[in-house]
Write a protein that holds these residues in place. Sequence first.
Motif, mmCIF file in Angstrom:
data_model
loop_
_atom_site.group_PDB
_atom_site.id
_atom_site.type_symbol
_atom_site.label_atom_id
_atom_site.label_comp_id
_atom_site.label_asym_id
_atom_site.label_seq_id
_atom_site.Cartn_x
_atom_site.Cartn_y
_atom_site.Cartn_z
ATOM 1 N N ALA A 34 20.324 21.214 82.206
ATOM 2 C CA ALA A 34 21.408 20.295 82.826
ATOM 3 C C ALA A 34 22.085 19.628 81.567
ATOM 4 O O ALA A 34 23.397 19.666 81.714
ATOM 5 N N GLY A 35 21.685 19.167 80.734
ATOM 6 C CA GLY A 35 22.352 18.359 79.520
ATOM 7 C C GLY A 35 23.258 19.404 78.618
ATOM 8 O O GLY A 35 24.270 19.042 78.409
ATOM 9 N N GLU A 36 22.598 20.386 78.437
ATOM 10 C CA GLU A 36 23.168 21.445 77.648
ATOM 11 C C GLU A 36 24.456 21.948 78.429
ATOM 12 O O GLU A 36 25.538 22.235 77.990
ATOM 13 N N ALA A 37 24.169 22.173 79.646
ATOM 14 C CA ALA A 37 25.253 22.748 80.792
ATOM 15 C C ALA A 37 26.267 21.614 80.579
ATOM 16 O O ALA A 37 27.637 22.006 80.670
ATOM 17 N N LEU A 38 26.319 20.258 80.839
ATOM 18 C CA LEU A 38 27.179 19.356 80.738
ATOM 19 C C LEU A 38 27.869 19.175 79.434
ATOM 20 O O LEU A 38 29.264 19.203 79.492
ATOM 21 N N ARG A 39 26.977 19.345 78.343
ATOM 22 C CA ARG A 39 28.056 19.600 77.032
ATOM 23 C C ARG A 39 28.736 20.713 77.114
ATOM 24 O O ARG A 39 29.971 20.676 76.532
ATOM 25 N N ALA A 40 28.223 21.837 77.442
ATOM 26 C CA ALA A 40 29.182 22.988 77.591
ATOM 27 C C ALA A 40 30.353 22.795 78.307
ATOM 28 O O ALA A 40 31.520 23.074 77.900
ATOM 29 N N ARG A 41 30.254 22.287 79.572
ATOM 30 C CA ARG A 41 31.237 21.957 80.376
ATOM 31 C C ARG A 41 32.527 21.038 79.871
ATOM 32 O O ARG A 41 33.578 21.156 79.706
ATOM 33 N N ILE A 42 31.925 19.990 79.093
ATOM 34 C CA ILE A 42 32.798 18.974 78.230
ATOM 35 C C ILE A 42 33.504 19.651 77.232
ATOM 36 O O ILE A 42 34.787 19.748 77.002
ATOM 37 N N LEU A 43 32.927 20.682 76.528
ATOM 38 C CA LEU A 43 33.543 21.380 75.372
ATOM 39 C C LEU A 43 34.401 22.436 75.936
ATOM 40 O O LEU A 43 35.429 22.451 75.502
ATOM 41 N N GLN A 44 34.162 22.864 77.123
ATOM 42 C CA GLN A 44 34.960 23.877 77.702
ATOM 43 C C GLN A 44 36.102 22.934 78.228
ATOM 44 O O GLN A 44 37.351 23.716 78.040
ATOM 45 N N GLN A 45 35.965 21.893 78.737
ATOM 46 C CA GLN A 45 37.333 21.208 79.236
ATOM 47 C C GLN A 45 38.041 20.906 78.167
ATOM 48 O O GLN A 45 39.470 20.589 78.154
ATOM 49 N N ALA A 46 37.346 20.234 77.123
ATOM 50 C CA ALA A 46 38.265 19.788 75.732
ATOM 51 C C ALA A 46 38.827 21.067 75.405
ATOM 52 O O ALA A 46 40.112 20.951 74.889
ATOM 53 N N GLU A 47 38.371 22.192 75.417
ATOM 54 C CA GLU A 47 38.981 23.477 74.812
ATOM 55 C C GLU A 47 40.366 23.776 75.626
ATOM 56 O O GLU A 47 41.244 24.178 75.294
ATOM 57 N N GLN A 48 40.046 23.701 76.904
ATOM 58 C CA GLN A 48 41.163 23.752 77.914
ATOM 59 C C GLN A 48 42.279 22.970 77.699
ATOM 60 O O GLN A 48 43.428 23.228 77.529
ATOM 61 N N GLN A 49 41.941 21.582 77.245
ATOM 62 C CA GLN A 49 42.926 20.651 77.358
ATOM 63 C C GLN A 49 43.791 21.010 75.889
ATOM 64 O O GLN A 49 44.854 20.844 75.861
ATOM 65 N N GLN A 50 42.894 21.272 74.973
ATOM 66 C CA GLN A 50 43.481 21.800 73.597
ATOM 67 C C GLN A 50 44.490 22.928 73.614
ATOM 68 O O GLN A 50 45.570 22.899 73.256
ATOM 69 N N ALA A 51 43.909 23.737 74.386
ATOM 70 C CA ALA A 51 44.805 25.101 74.576
ATOM 71 C C ALA A 51 45.899 24.718 75.358
ATOM 72 O O ALA A 51 47.101 25.284 75.079
ATOM 73 N N ALA A 52 45.920 23.704 76.518
ATOM 74 C CA ALA A 52 47.200 23.356 77.279
ATOM 75 C C ALA A 52 47.962 22.567 76.363
ATOM 76 O O ALA A 52 49.355 22.871 76.647
ATOM 77 N N ALA A 53 47.617 21.585 75.534
ATOM 78 C CA ALA A 53 48.281 20.965 74.642
ATOM 79 C C ALA A 53 49.034 21.834 73.575
ATOM 80 O O ALA A 53 50.189 21.728 73.132
ATOM 81 N N ALA A 54 48.263 22.958 72.986
ATOM 82 C CA ALA A 54 48.921 23.792 72.235
ATOM 83 C C ALA A 54 50.023 24.732 72.701
ATOM 84 O O ALA A 54 51.153 24.705 72.153
ATOM 85 N N ALA A 55 49.718 25.038 73.871
ATOM 86 C CA ALA A 55 50.887 25.907 74.912
ATOM 87 C C ALA A 55 51.742 25.001 75.181
ATOM 88 O O ALA A 55 53.166 25.605 74.976
ATOM 89 N N GLU A 56 51.768 23.879 75.453
ATOM 90 C CA GLU A 56 52.810 22.853 75.919
ATOM 91 C C GLU A 56 53.641 22.598 74.480
ATOM 92 O O GLU A 56 55.069 22.669 74.416
ATOM 93 N N ALA A 57 53.119 22.507 73.167
ATOM 94 C CA ALA A 57 54.027 22.155 71.998
ATOM 95 C C ALA A 57 54.536 23.459 71.699
ATOM 96 O O ALA A 57 55.624 23.550 71.234
#
Length: 344
Positions: A133-156
Motif C-alpha cells: 500500500a505504501g508503494e502504491a501511495l508513493r506511485a500515486r503521488i508520483l503519478q499525480q506530480a507528473e500529471q501536475q508537471q505535465a499540465a504546467a508544462a502544457a499550460e506554459a
Amino acid sequence: MAATATLPGADFGVDGERGWDEWNPTEETVRPVRGKHRVAKQRNGLARSSAVLGVGVIAAVGAGGMASAQGKPPVSISLPDSIADNLPDAKSLPGVGALLSDKSEDDGAAPATAPLTTAGITTAEAEQGTTDAGEALRARILQQAEQQQAAAAAEAREAQEKAAAEKAAAEAKKQQDAAEAKAAAEKKKAEEKTKEEARKKAEALRLAKLAASYAVPTTSYTITSTYGQAGTMWSSGHHTGLDFAAPTGTPVKAVHGGTIKSAGWSGSYGYRTVLELEDGTEVWYCHQSSIGVGVGQKVSTGDTIGRVGATGNVTGPHLHLEIHTADGTGVDPMGWLRSKGLNI
C-alpha cells in the motif's frame, strides 16, 4: 455452565511462547454488590464493557494485530453464562456485520483475510501486481506530480504558443499596414500622374485649338533680338519687343482676329500697324515696308496686313513685334505667342 471462547494469538504446548489458561471467574473474583438493581446494572455494564472489548479487539486486529496473529493457534477463553448471554451478536456491531458473509455461516468456511499492507490498493493496481500500500501511495503521488508537471508544462507551452501567435499576428498586421500604405502611396502617385497627364493632354488640346485660331506673324524668319535685352540701340536702354529678321516684302499676318486700331508712320517704329483683339490686347507690327489695311478694318487669323521692311530706327529688314495688355503694359511677345499654342 460457562461458555468457552477462543482468541487468536495463544500458543499451547510450544516452548518459549506464553500460554493462556482457561479463565473461569468464581464468586471470589466477582465483587459483591448489594441490591438486585445494582447487580443488573453491573451485568448490563459488563455486557457493554464486553461489547467495547470486542470492538477494541477487532480494531486492534484491523490496525495490525491480524498480521502478527497469522500462524498462531486459537486460545480458548471461558466466559460465565451471564456474560456470554449478554454479548451482542457480531453481525449487529457497526462495521463488523458487513465483514461476515452468509456463505461463511452456511458452509462453515472461514472468511479470507488479507495483509494490512494491501489495504487501500485499487483493483487496477492489484491487477498490475502491486502488493504494498505504501508503494502504491508513493506511485500515486508520483503519478499525480507528473500529471501536475505535465499540465504546467502544457499550460506554459500553450502560453508560449499564444504569445508567438499574437506576435506573428502583430507582425503580419504591421506588414499588411505597410503594404497597404505603400499601395496607397503608389495609387496616389499613379492618380497624380494620371491627373498630370490628363492636364497636359487638356492643355495640349487647348493650345491646339488656340493654334488653330492664332498664327505666327511672319514666315521664313530668324529671331535676332528678344524682349528685355539691354543695348544702346534702344532709347529705353532695353529691347521692348521681339524681332523677326526676314527678307523685305515677306508677308506680315494677323496673329488673331480683331480690328485695326491704327495704321501709318510712327517715328522710330517706321510704318506701324496696331491690331486690337477682342480682349483689348494690342499687337504692334513695326518697321513694315508697306501697310495693307486701314483703321477700323476687321481682320481674321492669318490675314496679310503688311510686308516686312526696314523703315524707322533699324539696322536691317525685320518685323518688330510688341504685345500690350488692355491697360497698356508691355509683355514678352515670345511668351504670349507660346501661351497661344504657337511654336516660336
